[in-house]
Motif scaffolding. Structure first.
Motif, PDB file in Angstrom:
ATOM      1  N   ARG A  61      25.435  17.216  78.412  1.00 49.84           N
ATOM      2  CA  ARG A  61      25.439  18.383  79.315  1.00 49.84           C
ATOM      3  C   ARG A  61      26.752  18.461  80.095  1.00 49.84           C
ATOM      4  NH1 ARG A  61      19.389  18.445  82.109  1.00 49.84           N
ATOM      5  NH2 ARG A  61      18.282  19.347  80.329  1.00 49.84           N
ATOM      6  N   GLU A 100      33.080  21.443  75.817  1.00 48.45           N
ATOM      7  CA  GLU A 100      32.832  21.705  74.400  1.00 48.45           C
ATOM      8  C   GLU A 100      33.858  21.000  73.504  1.00 48.45           C
ATOM      9  OE1 GLU A 100      31.353  25.569  73.587  1.00 48.45           O
ATOM     10  OE2 GLU A 100      32.068  25.559  71.519  1.00 48.45           O
ATOM     11  N   ASN A 119      18.449  22.388  77.232  1.00 47.04           N
ATOM     12  CA  ASN A 119      18.345  23.653  77.965  1.00 47.04           C
ATOM     13  C   ASN A 119      19.066  24.683  77.090  1.00 47.04           C
ATOM     14  OD1 ASN A 119      21.171  23.626  78.451  1.00 47.04           O
ATOM     15  ND2 ASN A 119      20.864  22.433  80.319  1.00 47.04           N
ATOM     16  N   VAL A 120      18.878  25.949  77.400  1.00 44.36           N
ATOM     17  CA  VAL A 120      19.389  27.002  76.511  1.00 44.36           C
ATOM     18  C   VAL A 120      20.885  26.841  76.281  1.00 44.36           C
ATOM     19  CG1 VAL A 120      19.756  29.486  76.252  1.00 44.36           C
ATOM     20  CG2 VAL A 120      17.599  28.636  77.172  1.00 44.36           C
ATOM     21  N   GLN A 121      21.608  26.734  77.373  1.00 47.19           N
ATOM     22  CA  GLN A 121      23.067  26.746  77.293  1.00 47.19           C
ATOM     23  C   GLN A 121      23.625  25.550  76.522  1.00 47.19           C
ATOM     24  OE1 GLN A 121      24.329  26.563  81.352  1.00 47.19           O
ATOM     25  NE2 GLN A 121      26.126  25.332  80.843  1.00 47.19           N
ATOM     26  N   ASP A 122      23.087  24.357  76.786  1.00 45.40           N
ATOM     27  CA  ASP A 122      23.657  23.166  76.135  1.00 45.40           C
ATOM     28  C   ASP A 122      23.170  22.982  74.697  1.00 45.40           C
ATOM     29  OD1 ASP A 122      25.459  22.126  78.183  1.00 45.40           O
ATOM     30  OD2 ASP A 122      23.647  21.881  79.366  1.00 45.40           O
ATOM     31  N   LEU A 129      22.742  25.595  72.709  1.00 43.79           N
ATOM     32  CA  LEU A 129      23.623  26.538  71.994  1.00 43.79           C
ATOM     33  C   LEU A 129      25.027  25.948  71.866  1.00 43.79           C
ATOM     34  CD1 LEU A 129      22.552  29.982  73.553  1.00 43.79           C
ATOM     35  CD2 LEU A 129      21.854  29.032  71.343  1.00 43.79           C
ATOM     36  N   LYS A 130      25.467  25.237  72.886  1.00 41.28           N
ATOM     37  CA  LYS A 130      26.782  24.579  72.842  1.00 41.28           C
ATOM     38  C   LYS A 130      26.808  23.551  71.712  1.00 41.28           C
ATOM     39  CE  LYS A 130      27.871  21.218  75.907  1.00 41.28           C
ATOM     40  NZ  LYS A 130      28.174  20.617  77.228  1.00 41.28           N
ATOM     41  N   ARG A 189      27.042  25.232  68.333  1.00 40.07           N
ATOM     42  CA  ARG A 189      28.409  25.747  68.110  1.00 40.07           C
ATOM     43  C   ARG A 189      29.342  24.612  67.686  1.00 40.07           C
ATOM     44  NH1 ARG A 189      27.818  28.636  72.797  1.00 40.07           N
ATOM     45  NH2 ARG A 189      29.007  27.124  74.007  1.00 40.07           N
ATOM     46  N   ARG A 225      16.960  32.691  71.274  1.00 41.23           N
ATOM     47  CA  ARG A 225      18.421  32.629  71.492  1.00 41.23           C
ATOM     48  C   ARG A 225      19.112  31.891  70.344  1.00 41.23           C
ATOM     49  NH1 ARG A 225      20.243  33.114  76.829  1.00 41.23           N
ATOM     50  NH2 ARG A 225      22.328  32.830  75.957  1.00 41.23           N
ATOM     51  N   GLN A 263      21.856  33.426  67.835  1.00 46.06           N
ATOM     52  CA  GLN A 263      23.163  32.776  67.642  1.00 46.06           C
ATOM     53  C   GLN A 263      23.470  32.639  66.152  1.00 46.06           C
ATOM     54  OE1 GLN A 263      23.365  28.543  68.357  1.00 46.06           O
ATOM     55  NE2 GLN A 263      25.341  28.687  69.410  1.00 46.06           N
TER      56      GLN A 263
END
Ligand code: ZN
Length: 415
Positions: free
Chosen positions: A121, A125, A156-159, A161-162, A165, A210, A214
């Motif tokens: 977290r 990136e 969590n959503v953001q990490d 998705l990170k 990626r 999400r 993506q």
């Protein structure tokens, strides 16, 4: 067109029969003792006895001709279960475990999976990308040309998705074929410790849509285990994943038999993974539905646990694949060579069975069998040149990297 000829090779490859190989087929390879491969623009244009391949070449221009000096050639290895997208190792925790410290004490000392979650977290990136790509490259040097990488340290959503990626970008930088898997249901994050049900809601209602939007993940996996995600929660998450077009996988029956193998059969998941404690009933159901068992012997070794019952699974008709489980806690290796050696020496597989498990069956387990997993016309020219005459050189060398002479990806030498 780029045309290359690889001659003077002893080729061993499974044949792609249109589905994962099981039972007797699990140990069946085609051999060309005096073989050659013709590669056109990275794909296999001809493979077989050298004389026949040379007839195909006659008259045409070749850009390169390579004499493989009678060495064994096998398909590029496929590692269908890894968690190699993370930052920082947990050596200290491993030491504590070896010294007899319990997992609860390790958690209390700030170790365990949540310490990796915290580091992932916090990581930028680019930092996560550098470590992940480095691990992919090391795996390639040991013959792994296709692999799966799971998310699951973001939670969590953001990490999450990170991570996905990074997995996608790392694959392109390393030049490997990578199948990304969404594993948001890997653990309950600390902020949901007292309300785990709400985390399942988050995975189902927010994360999965999400992730689907993506468009990077191909599969969804769940850690179905006592104290983590129950079979009912797993079913709920995976049904939603399927409705969004993702393939299904389950971390099943690793520590206790919670019915994960049976659930994988019920949901017709592509694979159930670990299976150290799977019941006969669960395995029978997997055989009936053709669910692939992905076995992770390096994890069992690292945790000093007995290996999964691979021989019985093969006898029951379950297609078996092998993988490293590369992760910072229970299996810090990205060597399929080691895994194959453990499969032969620890689980009683033949080198032929271990090779099928590490190529075509792994490819089926991550939906890539149409392009990799065997050396056949039309597939990618992904292959490993071994420093020996048969695939037995791998377990004989105890999985040492010295058994690999060269690694080719789409006809290009990468190691
Ligand atoms: Zn795993």
């Amino acid at each position: 067109m780029v045309r290359k000829l690889f001659r003077n090779a002893r080729i061993y490859t499974p044949r792609d029969l249109g589905e994962p190989l099981r039972g007797r087929d699990q140990g069946s390879l085609t051999a060309f003792p005096e073989g050659a491969l013709l590669v056109e623009d990275g794909l296999l244009a001809a493979i077989g006895p050298e004389k026949e391949v040379l007839d195909r070449v006659a008259g045409g221009q070749l850009c390169q001709e390579v004499d493989l000096e009678g060495m064994c050639v096998i398909p590029g290895l496929v590692d269908p279960h890894t968690h190699m997208c993370f930052v920082g190792t947990r050596e200290r925790e491993f030491q504590m475990r070896c010294e007899g410290t319990s997992y609860l004490e390790i958690l209390a000392a700030g170790g365990g999976i949540l310490s990796t979650v915290q580091r992932v977290r916090q990581a930028r990136e680019e930092e996560l990308l550098a470590e992940t790509t480095g691990r992919m490259r090391k795996a390639m040097a040991m013959g792994t040309t296709t692999l799966e990488v799971k998310s699951g340290y973001g939670l969590n959503v953001q990490d999450e998705l990170k991570m996905l990626r990074v997995i996608d970008r790392g694959a392109r930088l390393a030049g490997a074929d990578v199948s990304p898997t969404f594993l948001g249901a890997h653990a309950i994050p600390p902020e949901f410790k007292n309300s785990p049900g709400e985390y399942v809601d988050l995975v189902v209602e927010e994360m999965l849509p999400r992730v689907s939007q993506q468009g990077i993940a191909r599969f969804c996996d769940v850690f179905c285990e006592e104290g983590v995600f129950s079979p009912d929660e797993t079913r709920r998450i995976l049904r939603r994943a399927r409705s969004l077009g993702l393939g299904l996988k389950i971390h099943a029956d690793e520590i206790k038999d919670t019915g994960g193998a049976k659930l994988a059969a019920e949901l017709e998941a592509v694979s159930a993974e670990h299976l150290l404690a799977a019941s006969n009933e669960g395995l029978k159901a997997m055989a009936e539905k053709g669910v692939i068992a992905i076995l992770l012997p390096a994890t069992a070794l690292s945790l000093r646990k007995p290996y999964a019952r691979a021989r019985e699974m093969i006898q029951m008709g379950v297609p078996v694949a092998l993988a490293t489980d590369c992760n910072p806690g229970s299996s810090y290796t990205n060597s399929m060579l080691l895994v194959m050696a453990l499969a032969v020496l620890g689980m009683g597989l033949s080198a032929e069975e271990a090779l099928v498990a590490s190529t075509i069956n792994g490819a089926y387990a991550i939906g890539m069998a149409q392009k990799v997993g065997t050396l056949e016309v039309g597939k990618q020219a992904d292959f490993v040149v071994l420093d020996g005459e048969t695939p037995w050189i791998i377990p004989y060398s105890l999985g040492a990297q010295s058994s690999v002479r060269a690694v080719y990806k789409r006809g290009e030498r990468v190691s």
